[in-house]
Design an enzyme around this catalytic site. Structure first.
Site, PDB file in Angstrom:
ATOM      1  N   SER A  11      -5.664   5.254  -1.639  1.00  0.00           N
ATOM      2  CA  SER A  11      -6.451   4.355  -0.872  1.00  0.00           C
ATOM      3  C   SER A  11      -7.546   3.306  -1.554  1.00  0.00           C
ATOM      4  O   SER A  11      -7.966   3.706  -2.775  1.00  0.00           O
ATOM      5  CB  SER A  11      -7.275   5.397   0.343  1.00  0.00           C
ATOM      6  OG  SER A  11      -8.452   4.040   0.985  1.00  0.00           O
ATOM      7  N   TYR A  49     -12.562  12.639   2.141  1.00  0.00           N
ATOM      8  CA  TYR A  49     -12.110  11.256   1.830  1.00  0.00           C
ATOM      9  C   TYR A  49     -11.991  10.492   0.686  1.00  0.00           C
ATOM     10  O   TYR A  49     -10.478  10.711  -0.150  1.00  0.00           O
ATOM     11  CB  TYR A  49     -12.035  10.953   2.748  1.00  0.00           C
ATOM     12  CG  TYR A  49     -11.001   9.723   2.652  1.00  0.00           C
ATOM     13  CD1 TYR A  49      -9.222  10.112   3.865  1.00  0.00           C
ATOM     14  CD2 TYR A  49     -10.782   8.324   2.619  1.00  0.00           C
ATOM     15  CE1 TYR A  49      -8.171   8.935   3.851  1.00  0.00           C
ATOM     16  CE2 TYR A  49      -9.481   7.454   2.676  1.00  0.00           C
ATOM     17  CZ  TYR A  49      -8.712   7.428   3.632  1.00  0.00           C
ATOM     18  OH  TYR A  49      -7.521   6.970   3.289  1.00  0.00           O
ATOM     19  N   LYS A  89      -8.705  10.604  -2.681  1.00  0.00           N
ATOM     20  CA  LYS A  89      -7.741   9.511  -2.548  1.00  0.00           C
ATOM     21  C   LYS A  89      -8.770   9.673  -4.621  1.00  0.00           C
ATOM     22  O   LYS A  89      -7.459   8.383  -4.783  1.00  0.00           O
ATOM     23  CB  LYS A  89      -8.415   8.262  -1.714  1.00  0.00           C
ATOM     24  CG  LYS A  89      -7.883   8.678  -0.550  1.00  0.00           C
ATOM     25  CD  LYS A  89      -5.917   9.058  -0.196  1.00  0.00           C
ATOM     26  CE  LYS A  89      -5.884   8.932   0.879  1.00  0.00           C
ATOM     27  NZ  LYS A  89      -4.480   9.336   1.174  1.00  0.00           N
TER      28      LYS A  89
HETATM   29  N1  LIG Z   1      -4.181   2.949   7.549  1.00  0.00           N
HETATM   30  C1  LIG Z   1      -5.676   2.640   6.360  1.00  0.00           C
HETATM   31  O1  LIG Z   1      -6.150   2.253   6.671  1.00  0.00           O
HETATM   32  C2  LIG Z   1      -5.214   3.818   5.246  1.00  0.00           C
HETATM   33  C3  LIG Z   1      -5.369   3.555   3.977  1.00  0.00           C
HETATM   34  C4  LIG Z   1      -5.608   3.342   3.156  1.00  0.00           C
HETATM   35  C5  LIG Z   1      -5.190   4.717   3.345  1.00  0.00           C
HETATM   36  N2  LIG Z   1      -4.139   5.311   4.110  1.00  0.00           N
HETATM   37  C6  LIG Z   1      -3.357   6.438   3.790  1.00  0.00           C
HETATM   38  O2  LIG Z   1      -2.126   6.601   4.363  1.00  0.00           O
HETATM   39  C7  LIG Z   1      -1.432   7.359   4.719  1.00  0.00           C
HETATM   40  C8  LIG Z   1      -0.368   6.867   5.493  1.00  0.00           C
HETATM   41  O3  LIG Z   1      -1.347   6.681   6.416  1.00  0.00           O
HETATM   42  P1  LIG Z   1      -1.859   6.002   8.162  1.00  0.00           P
HETATM   43  O4  LIG Z   1      -2.872   5.161   7.927  1.00  0.00           O
HETATM   44  O5  LIG Z   1      -0.168   5.053   8.082  1.00  0.00           O
HETATM   45  O6  LIG Z   1      -1.801   6.915   8.817  1.00  0.00           O
HETATM   46  P2  LIG Z   1      -1.082   7.540  10.371  1.00  0.00           P
HETATM   47  O7  LIG Z   1      -2.113   8.648  10.751  1.00  0.00           O
HETATM   48  O8  LIG Z   1      -0.465   7.051  11.352  1.00  0.00           O
HETATM   49  O9  LIG Z   1      -0.024   8.049   9.752  1.00  0.00           O
HETATM   50  C9  LIG Z   1      -0.137   9.726   8.855  1.00  0.00           C
HETATM   51  C10 LIG Z   1       0.830  10.629   9.347  1.00  0.00           C
HETATM   52  O10 LIG Z   1       0.623  12.009   8.694  1.00  0.00           O
HETATM   53  C11 LIG Z   1       0.992  13.440   9.190  1.00  0.00           C
HETATM   54  N3  LIG Z   1       0.437  13.715   8.953  1.00  0.00           N
HETATM   55  C12 LIG Z   1      -1.228  14.611   9.246  1.00  0.00           C
HETATM   56  N4  LIG Z   1      -1.335  15.004   7.939  1.00  0.00           N
HETATM   57  C13 LIG Z   1       0.035  16.545   7.966  1.00  0.00           C
HETATM   58  C14 LIG Z   1       0.602  16.999   6.835  1.00  0.00           C
HETATM   59  N5  LIG Z   1      -0.383  18.166   6.791  1.00  0.00           N
HETATM   60  N6  LIG Z   1       1.483  17.439   6.994  1.00  0.00           N
HETATM   61  C15 LIG Z   1       2.920  16.719   7.131  1.00  0.00           C
HETATM   62  N7  LIG Z   1       2.477  15.322   7.670  1.00  0.00           N
HETATM   63  C16 LIG Z   1       1.122  15.248   8.336  1.00  0.00           C
HETATM   64  C17 LIG Z   1       0.645  12.291  10.644  1.00  0.00           C
HETATM   65  O11 LIG Z   1       1.439  13.588  11.652  1.00  0.00           O
HETATM   66  C18 LIG Z   1       0.881  11.000  10.782  1.00  0.00           C
HETATM   67  O12 LIG Z   1       1.907  10.570  11.161  1.00  0.00           O
HETATM   68  C19 LIG Z   1      -2.897   8.416   3.749  1.00  0.00           C
HETATM   69  O13 LIG Z   1      -2.460   9.257   3.121  1.00  0.00           O
HETATM   70  C20 LIG Z   1      -3.719   7.579   4.603  1.00  0.00           C
HETATM   71  O14 LIG Z   1      -4.765   8.500   3.843  1.00  0.00           O
HETATM   72  C21 LIG Z   1      -4.589   4.718   4.979  1.00  0.00           C
END
Ligand SMILES: NC(=O)c1ccc[n+]([C@@H]2O[C@H](COP(=O)([O-])OP(=O)(O)OC[C@H]3O[C@@H](n4cnc5c(N)ncnc54)[C@H](O)[C@@H]3O)[C@@H](O)[C@H]2O)c1
Length: 256
Positions: free
Chosen positions: A146, A161, A165
């Site tokens: 992230s 968090y 990351k």
């Molecule tokens: N959305 C943002 O702004 C953003 C920014 C930077 C990083 N991220 C990272 O991107 C990745 C995806 O996030 P997203 O935004 O698509 O969120 P999201 O909530 O849409 O998807 C995350 C998915 O991970 C699954 N999950 C959570 N914990 C889990 C576990 N222990 N085992 C298996 N599956 C699990 C959830 O059920 C969900 O379907 C994450 O690592 C998040 O930290 C997101």
């Protein structure tokens, strides 16, 4: 031709957190690029991602699994190898979030976030790496970090968090150095604010009104689809000299 060189035809991929958001968008993109894609998530709605991949003519396996459970993740990967014979690509993407002031946060909450985001990424990457090493596959592993691994966002309180990351970025570099001798490449992606927390489009009058958008030079949230090209690139041969790198995709948020 460059699109031919980027093709993932005859490759197999494993994607975590694929029920929703970035994982779902990128699992579909890997399939569109030609890969067979196994998708895993805590939520059983991950089967809809597999269904979408089949609808576009791809092969897919869907599995429910918790990335913090090494046994479950190993079983998922074993199934991929049993059914498809190999594993070329692993997108370790599942993650969780927190917003609790540090001085009030129960230690259990801090440890939960580290366990899912950092230990979970390690469990998944290591399980994939072991298969690649054992089978002599020069695979590609991509971890979702992230921009919060680079900067401390405000106003939300997310020290666990951010630390998790930052750890993912260094985990990627460390594995890249360790596994270079096997020809396995490991890179991380660092998204900025990608609007995955709601499936409802913003109303026209809401667009650009949040601090998050105003502090982003491009003045908008990113879309999960805007990470697809990078993940497909890192998964395939045209990124063959790229390892131990982190790619920030944040609309310019960390540029100033
Ligand atoms: N959305 C943002 O702004 C953003 C920014 C930077 C990083 N991220 C990272 O991107 C990745 C995806 O996030 P997203 O935004 O698509 O969120 P999201 O909530 O849409 O998807 C995350 C998915 O991970 C699954 N999950 C959570 N914990 C889990 C576990 N222990 N085992 C298996 N599956 C699990 C959830 O059920 C969900 O379907 C994450 O690592 C998040 O930290 C997101």
């Amino acid at each position: 031709m460059i699109f031919d060189k980027m093709s993932l035809k005859s490759r197999t991929a494993f994607v975590t957190g694929a029920a929703h958001g970035i994982g779902k968008a990128c699992a579909i993109a890997l399939a569109e690029a030609g890969a067979d894609v196994a998708v895993a998530d805590l939520k059983d709605t991950v089967s809809a991602t597999a269904e979408q991949i089949r609808e576009i003519g791809g092969r897919a396996i869907s599995m429910t699994a918790d990335i913090t459970d090494e046994k479950q993740i190993r079983e998922c990967m074993d199934r991929v190898v049993r059914e498809w014979g190999k594993l070329d690509i692993c997108f370790c993407n599942a993650g969780t979030f927190q917003d609790v002031p540090a001085e009030e946060m129960p230690l259990e909450e801090f440890e939960r976030v580290i366990r899912v985001n950092l230990t979970g990424a390690f469990i998944t990457a290591r399980a994939a790496g072991k298969i690649m090493i054992e089978k002599g596959i020069p695979g590609s592993i991509v971890l979702t970090a992230s921009m919060s691994g680079h900067i401390a966002n405000i106003p939300q309180c997310q020290c666990a968090y951010n630390a998790s990351k930052a750890g993912v970025i260094m985990l990627g570099k460390s594995l890249a150095v360790e596994w270079a001798r096997y020809g396995i490449r490991i890179n991380t992606i660092s998204p900025g604010y990608i609007r995955t927390w709601s499936d409802e489009p913003l109303k026209p009058e809401e667009v650009g009104t949040s601090n998050f958008e105003q502090w982003t030079p491009l003045r908008r949230f990113g879309q999960a689809e805007e990470l697809q090209g990078l993940v497909v690139y890192l998964a395939g041969d045209t990124s063959g000299f790229v390892t131990g790198s982190d790619y920030v995709i944040d609309g310019g948020y960390t540029a100033f």
